[in-house]
Design a protein around this motif. Structure first.
Motif, PDB file in Angstrom:
ATOM      1  N   ASN A 199       0.760  -1.818  -0.365  1.00  0.00           N
ATOM      2  CA  ASN A 199      -0.074  -0.401   0.258  1.00  0.00           C
ATOM      3  C   ASN A 199       1.076   1.206   0.155  1.00  0.00           C
ATOM      4  OD1 ASN A 199      -2.885  -0.891  -0.020  1.00  0.00           O
ATOM      5  ND2 ASN A 199      -2.562  -1.220   2.682  1.00  0.00           N
ATOM      6  N   GLY A 200       0.711   2.357  -1.305  1.00  0.00           N
ATOM      7  CA  GLY A 200       1.087   3.652  -1.122  1.00  0.00           C
ATOM      8  C   GLY A 200       2.447   3.263  -1.905  1.00  0.00           C
ATOM      9  N   TYR A 201       2.060   2.476  -2.445  1.00  0.00           N
ATOM     10  CA  TYR A 201       3.899   2.624  -3.674  1.00  0.00           C
ATOM     11  C   TYR A 201       3.484   2.644  -4.714  1.00  0.00           C
ATOM     12  CZ  TYR A 201       6.809   0.932   0.955  1.00  0.00           C
ATOM     13  OH  TYR A 201       7.331   1.056   2.427  1.00  0.00           O
ATOM     14  N   ASN A 202       4.258   3.011  -5.691  1.00  0.00           N
ATOM     15  CA  ASN A 202       4.387   3.315  -6.995  1.00  0.00           C
ATOM     16  C   ASN A 202       5.041   2.910  -7.757  1.00  0.00           C
ATOM     17  OD1 ASN A 202       1.885   5.258  -7.238  1.00  0.00           O
ATOM     18  ND2 ASN A 202       3.796   5.956  -5.189  1.00  0.00           N
ATOM     19  N   ILE A 203       4.448   1.860  -8.640  1.00  0.00           N
ATOM     20  CA  ILE A 203       5.914   0.740  -9.478  1.00  0.00           C
ATOM     21  C   ILE A 203       5.777   0.562 -10.867  1.00  0.00           C
ATOM     22  CG2 ILE A 203       6.913  -1.461  -9.865  1.00  0.00           C
ATOM     23  CD1 ILE A 203       6.801  -0.995  -6.359  1.00  0.00           C
ATOM     24  N   LEU A 204       6.658   1.462 -11.298  1.00  0.00           N
ATOM     25  CA  LEU A 204       6.262   1.979 -12.632  1.00  0.00           C
ATOM     26  C   LEU A 204       7.051   0.266 -13.958  1.00  0.00           C
ATOM     27  CD1 LEU A 204       6.035   3.258 -15.091  1.00  0.00           C
ATOM     28  CD2 LEU A 204       8.207   4.693 -15.258  1.00  0.00           C
ATOM     29  N   ILE A 205       6.389  -0.468 -14.071  1.00  0.00           N
ATOM     30  CA  ILE A 205       6.438  -1.516 -14.625  1.00  0.00           C
ATOM     31  C   ILE A 205       7.097  -1.460 -16.199  1.00  0.00           C
ATOM     32  CG2 ILE A 205       6.372  -3.786 -16.077  1.00  0.00           C
ATOM     33  CD1 ILE A 205       4.281  -4.111 -13.210  1.00  0.00           C
ATOM     34  N   ASP A 206       8.314  -1.854 -16.902  1.00  0.00           N
ATOM     35  CA  ASP A 206       8.692  -0.921 -18.562  1.00  0.00           C
ATOM     36  C   ASP A 206       9.103  -2.834 -18.612  1.00  0.00           C
ATOM     37  OD1 ASP A 206      10.330  -0.173 -20.315  1.00  0.00           O
ATOM     38  OD2 ASP A 206      12.311  -0.569 -19.718  1.00  0.00           O
ATOM     39  N   GLU A 241      -1.635  -6.736  -3.640  1.00  0.00           N
ATOM     40  CA  GLU A 241      -0.789  -6.429  -2.131  1.00  0.00           C
ATOM     41  C   GLU A 241      -1.039  -4.711  -2.472  1.00  0.00           C
ATOM     42  OE1 GLU A 241       0.399  -7.976  -0.329  1.00  0.00           O
ATOM     43  OE2 GLU A 241       0.643  -9.770  -1.476  1.00  0.00           O
ATOM     44  N   GLY A 242      -1.487  -4.110  -3.264  1.00  0.00           N
ATOM     45  CA  GLY A 242      -2.333  -2.742  -2.752  1.00  0.00           C
ATOM     46  C   GLY A 242      -1.448  -1.624  -3.513  1.00  0.00           C
ATOM     47  N   ALA A 243      -0.288  -1.858  -4.086  1.00  0.00           N
ATOM     48  CA  ALA A 243       0.579  -0.923  -5.737  1.00  0.00           C
ATOM     49  C   ALA A 243      -0.185  -0.804  -6.095  1.00  0.00           C
ATOM     50  CB  ALA A 243       1.768  -1.893  -5.270  1.00  0.00           C
ATOM     51  N   THR A 244      -0.085   1.333  -6.796  1.00  0.00           N
ATOM     52  CA  THR A 244       0.039   1.008  -7.697  1.00  0.00           C
ATOM     53  C   THR A 244       1.064   0.880  -8.747  1.00  0.00           C
ATOM     54  OG1 THR A 244      -1.289   3.126  -6.478  1.00  0.00           O
ATOM     55  CG2 THR A 244      -0.698   3.973  -9.073  1.00  0.00           C
ATOM     56  N   VAL A 245       0.002   0.528  -9.451  1.00  0.00           N
ATOM     57  CA  VAL A 245       1.079   0.358 -10.919  1.00  0.00           C
ATOM     58  C   VAL A 245       0.744   0.434 -12.268  1.00  0.00           C
ATOM     59  CG1 VAL A 245       1.259  -1.720 -12.525  1.00  0.00           C
ATOM     60  CG2 VAL A 245       0.511  -2.062  -9.840  1.00  0.00           C
ATOM     61  N   ASN A 246       1.898   1.699 -12.798  1.00  0.00           N
ATOM     62  CA  ASN A 246       1.697   1.969 -14.398  1.00  0.00           C
ATOM     63  C   ASN A 246       3.019   1.273 -15.237  1.00  0.00           C
ATOM     64  OD1 ASN A 246      -0.380   4.580 -14.039  1.00  0.00           O
ATOM     65  ND2 ASN A 246       1.257   4.604 -11.586  1.00  0.00           N
ATOM     66  N   PHE A 247       2.487   1.008 -16.603  1.00  0.00           N
ATOM     67  CA  PHE A 247       3.548   0.933 -17.599  1.00  0.00           C
ATOM     68  C   PHE A 247       4.126   1.869 -18.381  1.00  0.00           C
ATOM     69  CE2 PHE A 247       1.821  -3.393 -16.785  1.00  0.00           C
ATOM     70  CZ  PHE A 247       1.160  -3.172 -16.596  1.00  0.00           C
ATOM     71  N   THR A 248       5.023   1.549 -18.882  1.00  0.00           N
ATOM     72  CA  THR A 248       6.200   2.008 -19.727  1.00  0.00           C
ATOM     73  C   THR A 248       5.411   2.088 -20.892  1.00  0.00           C
ATOM     74  OG1 THR A 248       7.524   1.363 -19.946  1.00  0.00           O
ATOM     75  CG2 THR A 248       8.502   2.825 -18.798  1.00  0.00           C
ATOM     76  N   HIS A 267       7.537  11.134 -13.248  1.00  0.00           N
ATOM     77  CA  HIS A 267       6.427  10.843 -12.273  1.00  0.00           C
ATOM     78  C   HIS A 267       7.307  10.418 -10.525  1.00  0.00           C
ATOM     79  CE1 HIS A 267       4.709  10.630 -16.618  1.00  0.00           C
ATOM     80  NE2 HIS A 267       3.740  11.386 -16.136  1.00  0.00           N
ATOM     81  N   GLU A 268       5.789  10.535  -9.848  1.00  0.00           N
ATOM     82  CA  GLU A 268       6.183   9.095  -8.703  1.00  0.00           C
ATOM     83  C   GLU A 268       6.509   7.709  -8.655  1.00  0.00           C
ATOM     84  OE1 GLU A 268       4.532   9.297  -4.699  1.00  0.00           O
ATOM     85  OE2 GLU A 268       2.964  10.890  -6.426  1.00  0.00           O
ATOM     86  N   THR A 269       7.804   7.921  -9.094  1.00  0.00           N
ATOM     87  CA  THR A 269       7.920   6.213  -8.930  1.00  0.00           C
ATOM     88  C   THR A 269       8.669   6.158  -7.745  1.00  0.00           C
ATOM     89  OG1 THR A 269       8.055   6.549 -11.003  1.00  0.00           O
ATOM     90  CG2 THR A 269       8.913   4.972 -10.028  1.00  0.00           C
ATOM     91  N   ASP A 270       8.358   4.718  -7.145  1.00  0.00           N
ATOM     92  CA  ASP A 270       9.782   4.275  -5.784  1.00  0.00           C
ATOM     93  C   ASP A 270       9.834   3.356  -6.449  1.00  0.00           C
ATOM     94  OD1 ASP A 270       8.230   5.556  -3.731  1.00  0.00           O
ATOM     95  OD2 ASP A 270       6.421   4.574  -3.805  1.00  0.00           O
ATOM     96  N   VAL A 271       9.906   2.275  -7.524  1.00  0.00           N
ATOM     97  CA  VAL A 271      10.440   1.314  -8.348  1.00  0.00           C
ATOM     98  C   VAL A 271      10.252   0.925  -8.964  1.00  0.00           C
ATOM     99  CG1 VAL A 271      11.353  -0.623  -8.289  1.00  0.00           C
ATOM    100  CG2 VAL A 271      11.049  -0.009  -5.933  1.00  0.00           C
ATOM    101  N   PHE A 272      11.316   1.493 -10.262  1.00  0.00           N
ATOM    102  CA  PHE A 272      11.400   0.554 -12.081  1.00  0.00           C
ATOM    103  C   PHE A 272      11.777  -0.916 -12.041  1.00  0.00           C
ATOM    104  CE2 PHE A 272      13.917   0.848 -15.490  1.00  0.00           C
ATOM    105  CZ  PHE A 272      12.661   1.848 -16.951  1.00  0.00           C
ATOM    106  N   ILE A 273      11.189  -1.593 -12.997  1.00  0.00           N
ATOM    107  CA  ILE A 273      11.588  -2.290 -13.386  1.00  0.00           C
ATOM    108  C   ILE A 273      11.227  -2.411 -14.534  1.00  0.00           C
ATOM    109  CG2 ILE A 273      10.969  -4.907 -13.040  1.00  0.00           C
ATOM    110  CD1 ILE A 273       9.622  -4.186 -10.061  1.00  0.00           C
TER     111      ILE A 273
END
Length: 378
Positions: A199-206, A241-248, A267-273
């Motif tokens: 919860n509260g984490y922003n994940i950017l999937i590439d 698991e509650g994360a906010t997810v975005n895609f490139t 963008h507000e990103t906690d982790v880039f994968i």
């Protein structure tokens, strides 16, 4: 005569009233069985195969778990666990959210005023839909323009994610990014119990490659398709698991390396994968690699995710390496690039195409992220 008429009139009225009450009760019962509720577990509980205390136990819940329910019977609520119906006694559950879906019954809409109100609502709905379609057309035109601008800035060198030498500095300005929040939810019949540890984490999937850049190709299998399919499964697990997810990129679109890093930075990103599948001239080479660039920001992240992948996947461990890949070097956030198997290796190729393998990858990455953020909060 008047008494007879009055008697007939009263009998008819009572029949109509009884019919209305019966229909109303029927709809109330239907509504009760059509509730979709979100509960939080207040104390350790068990899930059973039927709504009684003698039924077999098929799983356990701990305090803080969340579950969606779709039916209630005698104090028990029905959810799904591992794709199977599961019943939980509602005494230790706290209601958080409730949605009710009731189908309209034409027999309850005889009143002309109600019909008129529905006609007005329908007209308003049609106006809203027309306005939405106009906005969608404008948005599509903007996206097409952005794609044209994006592609016009590229060189063939951009196709290779592991040869960043053609760029020495990041661009000051990039065309519109294709970052898109993921709206897909895990199926109600698969994983319903959620702990919401992200919860509260922003994940950017590439998802690596895309569009005119297929990435590695072998026997008709294209890397760009594998990365997008894996990204979708990963997004489902992260959202559970509650994360906010975005895609490139959320579809088969060509996005530059510069644009991918840019999306993470603005963008507000906690982790880039960044997800990839590897290729090598020697078909004997196989296994998985994890890459990072910035030691201070990303080394621990790479270690947590790689450890989870090695523990979950039956694949050769090729280790963690530090490399200046563009999407890592010019990323201002914690970032990793994952090579999840060799398309050039027959055994890896057969495995990485399966939903089972990609689901295992998604689960492992999610577990690695939970470990990473837990460590960050200590």
């Amino acid at each position: 005569m008047r008494k007879v008429v009055n008697t007939i009139w009263m009998t008819g009225f009572m029949l109509m009233l009884f019919s209305f009450i019966s229909v109303t009760n029927a709809h109330a019962e239907a509504a009760e069985n059509n509730h979709v509720k979100l509960f939080e577990v207040q104390a350790d509980s068990v899930m059973r195969t039927a709504p009684n205390h003698e039924a077999d136990v098929i799983g356990t819940l701990v305090e803080g778990d969340r579950l969606r329910t779709f039916e209630e019977q005698n104090g028990w609520v029905k959810t799904f666990f591992d794709g199977e119906p599961a019943w939980v006694y509602g005494e230790e559950l706290l209601l958080i959210e409730e949605t009710i879906e009731v189908e309209n019954d034409d027999s309850l809409l005889e009143d002309s005023n109600t019909i008129k109100e529905e006609e007005i609502e329908l007209e308003e709905k049609e106006e809203v839909e027309e306005e939405s379609e106009e906005k969608a057309e404008v948005k599509d035109d903007m996206k097409e323009k952005a794609k044209e601008d994006d592609i016009s800035t590229q060189t063939e060198d951009n196709f290779n994610h592991y040869t960043p030498d053609h760029v020495t500095e990041p661009l000051d300005y990039l065309p519109m990014g294709y970052i898109q929040q993921n709206h897909m939810q895990i199926s109600e019949d698969t994983i319903t119990v959620r702990k919401h540890q992200l919860n509260g984490y922003n994940i950017l999937i590439d998802p690596g490659h895309g569009g005119k850049d297929p990435g590695a190709v072998n026997d008709g299998v294209r890397e760009k398709d594998l990365t997008l399919s894996t990204a979708t499964k990963l997004a489902n697990y992260l959202e559970a698991e509650g994360a906010t997810v975005n895609f490139t990129r959320a579809d088969d679109t060509f996005i530059t390396l510069e644009n991918r890093a840019y999306q993470s930075n603005v963008h507000e990103t906690d982790v880039f994968i960044s997800l990839h599948y590897d290729y090598f001239n020697d078909p004997k080479v196989n296994g998985i690699n994890t890459y990072y660039a910035n030691t201070n920001k990303s080394k621990e992240l790479s270690e947590k995710i790689h450890s989870a992948l090695v523990g979950e996947l039956d694949m050769t461990d090729r280790g963690i390496r530090q490399e200046d890949y563009y999407v890592l070097k010019y990323n201002q956030n914690p970032a990793v690039l994952l090579e999840l198997g060799f398309i050039s290796n027959p055994s890896d190729l057969e495995k990485v195409q399966t939903d089972e393998y990609q689901t295992e990858v998604a689960e492992a990455i999610t577990n690695g992220l939970v470990e990473y953020f837990d460590a960050q909060n200590e």
